[in-house]
Motif scaffolding. Structure first.
Motif, PDB file in Angstrom:
ATOM      1  N   VAL A   1       0.854  -1.184   0.000  1.00 13.73           N
ATOM      2  CA  VAL A   1       0.000   0.000   0.000  1.00 13.73           C
ATOM      3  C   VAL A   1       0.890   1.234   0.000  1.00 13.73           C
ATOM      4  O   VAL A   1       1.806   1.347   0.817  1.00 13.73           O
ATOM      5  CB  VAL A   1      -0.931   0.012   1.233  1.00 13.73           C
ATOM      6  N   ALA A   2       0.639   2.153  -0.939  1.00 16.84           N
ATOM      7  CA  ALA A   2       1.419   3.389  -1.048  1.00 16.84           C
ATOM      8  C   ALA A   2       0.532   4.574  -0.728  1.00 16.84           C
ATOM      9  O   ALA A   2      -0.691   4.505  -0.815  1.00 16.84           O
ATOM     10  CB  ALA A   2       1.994   3.530  -2.446  1.00 16.84           C
ATOM     11  N   ASP A   3       1.161   5.684  -0.374  1.00 12.64           N
ATOM     12  CA  ASP A   3       0.397   6.876  -0.009  1.00 12.64           C
ATOM     13  C   ASP A   3      -0.226   7.574  -1.213  1.00 12.64           C
ATOM     14  O   ASP A   3      -1.208   8.285  -1.079  1.00 12.64           O
ATOM     15  CB  ASP A   3       1.249   7.851   0.797  1.00 12.64           C
ATOM     16  N   ARG A   4       0.324   7.380  -2.406  1.00 10.41           N
ATOM     17  CA  ARG A   4      -0.216   8.001  -3.610  1.00 10.41           C
ATOM     18  C   ARG A   4       0.497   7.424  -4.827  1.00 10.41           C
ATOM     19  O   ARG A   4       1.514   6.742  -4.685  1.00 10.41           O
ATOM     20  CB  ARG A   4      -0.045   9.514  -3.581  1.00 10.41           C
TER      21      ARG A   4
ATOM     22  N   SER B   1       2.990   7.137  -7.970  1.00 10.45           N
ATOM     23  CA  SER B   1       4.356   7.624  -8.122  1.00 10.45           C
ATOM     24  C   SER B   1       4.997   6.964  -9.337  1.00 10.45           C
ATOM     25  O   SER B   1       4.558   5.901  -9.781  1.00 10.45           O
ATOM     26  CB  SER B   1       5.176   7.292  -6.870  1.00 10.45           C
ATOM     27  N   ARG B   2       6.039   7.577  -9.825  1.00 12.96           N
ATOM     28  CA  ARG B   2       6.809   6.969 -10.914  1.00 12.96           C
ATOM     29  C   ARG B   2       7.595   5.761 -10.411  1.00 12.96           C
ATOM     30  O   ARG B   2       8.062   4.965 -11.205  1.00 12.96           O
ATOM     31  CB  ARG B   2       7.774   7.998 -11.504  1.00 12.96           C
ATOM     32  N   ASP B   3       7.704   5.634  -9.095  1.00 16.40           N
ATOM     33  CA  ASP B   3       8.411   4.488  -8.526  1.00 16.40           C
ATOM     34  C   ASP B   3       7.578   3.212  -8.556  1.00 16.40           C
ATOM     35  O   ASP B   3       8.100   2.128  -8.358  1.00 16.40           O
ATOM     36  CB  ASP B   3       8.822   4.783  -7.081  1.00 16.40           C
ATOM     37  N   TRP B   4       6.282   3.309  -8.756  1.00 16.88           N
ATOM     38  CA  TRP B   4       5.399   2.144  -8.933  1.00 16.88           C
ATOM     39  C   TRP B   4       4.453   2.448 -10.092  1.00 16.88           C
ATOM     40  O   TRP B   4       3.304   2.798  -9.919  1.00 16.88           O
ATOM     41  CB  TRP B   4       4.653   1.749  -7.659  1.00 16.88           C
ATOM     42  N   PRO B   5       4.973   2.296 -11.329  1.00 17.27           N
ATOM     43  CA  PRO B   5       4.207   2.666 -12.524  1.00 17.27           C
ATOM     44  C   PRO B   5       3.033   1.716 -12.798  1.00 17.27           C
ATOM     45  O   PRO B   5       3.024   0.554 -12.396  1.00 17.27           O
ATOM     46  CB  PRO B   5       5.243   2.587 -13.640  1.00 17.27           C
ATOM     47  N   PHE B   6       2.064   2.229 -13.499  1.00 15.77           N
ATOM     48  CA  PHE B   6       0.860   1.495 -13.885  1.00 15.77           C
ATOM     49  C   PHE B   6       1.165   0.588 -15.065  1.00 15.77           C
ATOM     50  O   PHE B   6       1.832   0.989 -16.007  1.00 15.77           O
ATOM     51  CB  PHE B   6      -0.237   2.504 -14.260  1.00 15.77           C
ATOM     52  N   ASP B   7       0.691  -0.640 -15.009  1.00 14.89           N
ATOM     53  CA  ASP B   7       0.842  -1.586 -16.110  1.00 14.89           C
ATOM     54  C   ASP B   7      -0.541  -1.813 -16.718  1.00 14.89           C
ATOM     55  O   ASP B   7      -1.406  -2.436 -16.099  1.00 14.89           O
ATOM     56  CB  ASP B   7       1.424  -2.895 -15.594  1.00 14.89           C
ATOM     57  N   ALA B   8      -0.768  -1.313 -17.896  1.00 17.69           N
ATOM     58  CA  ALA B   8      -2.078  -1.403 -18.534  1.00 17.69           C
ATOM     59  C   ALA B   8      -2.454  -2.834 -18.911  1.00 17.69           C
ATOM     60  O   ALA B   8      -3.625  -3.122 -19.134  1.00 17.69           O
ATOM     61  CB  ALA B   8      -2.113  -0.519 -19.777  1.00 17.69           C
TER      62      ALA B   8
ATOM     63  N   ARG C   1      -0.474  -1.347 -10.478  1.00 11.03           N
ATOM     64  CA  ARG C   1       0.783  -0.628 -10.358  1.00 11.03           C
ATOM     65  C   ARG C   1       1.753  -1.604  -9.711  1.00 11.03           C
ATOM     66  O   ARG C   1       1.359  -2.387  -8.862  1.00 11.03           O
ATOM     67  CB  ARG C   1       0.633   0.612  -9.479  1.00 11.03           C
ATOM     68  N   TYR C   2       3.009  -1.539 -10.114  1.00 16.68           N
ATOM     69  CA  TYR C   2       4.007  -2.451  -9.575  1.00 16.68           C
ATOM     70  C   TYR C   2       5.221  -1.677  -9.076  1.00 16.68           C
ATOM     71  O   TYR C   2       5.565  -0.631  -9.632  1.00 16.68           O
ATOM     72  CB  TYR C   2       4.497  -3.420 -10.659  1.00 16.68           C
ATOM     73  N   THR C   3       5.888  -2.230  -8.063  1.00 17.25           N
ATOM     74  CA  THR C   3       7.186  -1.684  -7.669  1.00 17.25           C
ATOM     75  C   THR C   3       8.147  -2.014  -8.803  1.00 17.25           C
ATOM     76  O   THR C   3       8.013  -3.040  -9.467  1.00 17.25           O
ATOM     77  CB  THR C   3       7.681  -2.309  -6.350  1.00 17.25           C
ATOM     78  N   THR C   4       9.096  -1.149  -9.049  1.00 19.30           N
ATOM     79  CA  THR C   4       9.995  -1.342 -10.185  1.00 19.30           C
ATOM     80  C   THR C   4      10.983  -2.471  -9.950  1.00 19.30           C
ATOM     81  O   THR C   4      11.364  -3.152 -10.883  1.00 19.30           O
ATOM     82  CB  THR C   4      10.762  -0.045 -10.513  1.00 19.30           C
ATOM     83  N   GLY C   5      11.385  -2.712  -8.718  1.00 17.36           N
ATOM     84  CA  GLY C   5      12.387  -3.739  -8.457  1.00 17.36           C
ATOM     85  C   GLY C   5      11.834  -5.146  -8.438  1.00 17.36           C
ATOM     86  O   GLY C   5      12.326  -6.031  -9.134  1.00 17.36           O
ATOM     87  N   THR C   6      10.784  -5.381  -7.682  1.00 17.70           N
ATOM     88  CA  THR C   6      10.274  -6.740  -7.489  1.00 17.70           C
ATOM     89  C   THR C   6       8.954  -7.015  -8.186  1.00 17.70           C
ATOM     90  O   THR C   6       8.458  -8.131  -8.127  1.00 17.70           O
ATOM     91  CB  THR C   6      10.074  -7.018  -5.984  1.00 17.70           C
TER      92      THR C   6
ATOM     93  N   PRO D   1       2.567  -5.904  -6.701  1.00 19.53           N
ATOM     94  CA  PRO D   1       1.433  -5.009  -6.922  1.00 19.53           C
ATOM     95  C   PRO D   1       1.312  -3.972  -5.802  1.00 19.53           C
ATOM     96  O   PRO D   1       1.616  -4.258  -4.638  1.00 19.53           O
ATOM     97  CB  PRO D   1       0.222  -5.941  -6.929  1.00 19.53           C
ATOM     98  N   VAL D   2       0.868  -2.773  -6.169  1.00 19.25           N
ATOM     99  CA  VAL D   2       0.768  -1.666  -5.221  1.00 19.25           C
ATOM    100  C   VAL D   2      -0.611  -1.029  -5.316  1.00 19.25           C
ATOM    101  O   VAL D   2      -1.073  -0.688  -6.407  1.00 19.25           O
ATOM    102  CB  VAL D   2       1.848  -0.595  -5.502  1.00 19.25           C
ATOM    103  N   CYS D   3      -1.258  -0.860  -4.166  1.00 17.62           N
ATOM    104  CA  CYS D   3      -2.497  -0.091  -4.066  1.00 17.62           C
ATOM    105  C   CYS D   3      -2.093   1.333  -3.680  1.00 17.62           C
ATOM    106  O   CYS D   3      -1.258   1.521  -2.797  1.00 17.62           O
ATOM    107  CB  CYS D   3      -3.408  -0.684  -2.997  1.00 17.62           C
ATOM    108  N   VAL D   4      -2.659   2.346  -4.324  1.00 14.20           N
ATOM    109  CA  VAL D   4      -2.246   3.724  -4.060  1.00 14.20           C
ATOM    110  C   VAL D   4      -3.318   4.547  -3.348  1.00 14.20           C
ATOM    111  O   VAL D   4      -3.240   5.762  -3.308  1.00 14.20           O
ATOM    112  CB  VAL D   4      -1.792   4.438  -5.356  1.00 14.20           C
TER     113      VAL D   4
END
Length: 112
Positions: free
Chosen positions: A34-37, A39-46, A51-56, A59-62
């Motif tokens: 879960v992220a606060d908003r 970000s380019r650090d967890w971009p959206f994958d259409a 949204r995913y973290t770039t390293g691993t 999935p990220v909920c914003v």
């Protein structure tokens, strides 16, 4: 889904105000961050709507408020990069900018 560990964190049939593509609707709580908003650090994958973290590629909920969880990831404060310095003699520089597109002498101040 009978196993609680494999059940989605939020029941898709509930009236919970999360987004229709939120990982909380499809994954158990251990399957997403879960992220606060956004970000380019967890971009959206259409391709799948996450949204995913770039390293691993986790999935990220914003929207932590919509899923009722505290944010684990904090988006860095983004600032636009500084503009490159202008060459005073080149295009867009101080000199000659007022002359572009004009032909003939500049009009003088108005007389009363």
């Amino acid at each position: 889904m009978d196993d609680e560990a494999e059940a989605p964190f939020i029941d898709p049939e509930s009236d919970y105000p999360c987004c229709w593509f939120c990982p909380a609707l499809r994954l158990p709580r251990t399957g997403f961050l879960v992220a606060d908003r956004p970000s380019r650090d967890w971009p959206f994958d259409a391709a799948d709507g996450f949204r995913y973290t770039t390293g691993t590629r986790t999935p990220v909920c914003v929207h932590p408020g919509r899923v009722g969880l505290a944010a684990e990831l904090t988006a860095p404060a983004y600032t636009d990069p500084p503009l490159p310095p202008l060459d005073p003699d080149g295009p867009g520089g101080r000199r000659g900018w007022w002359r572009r597109g004009r032909s003939g002498p500049r009009p003088g101040p108005a007389r009363r």
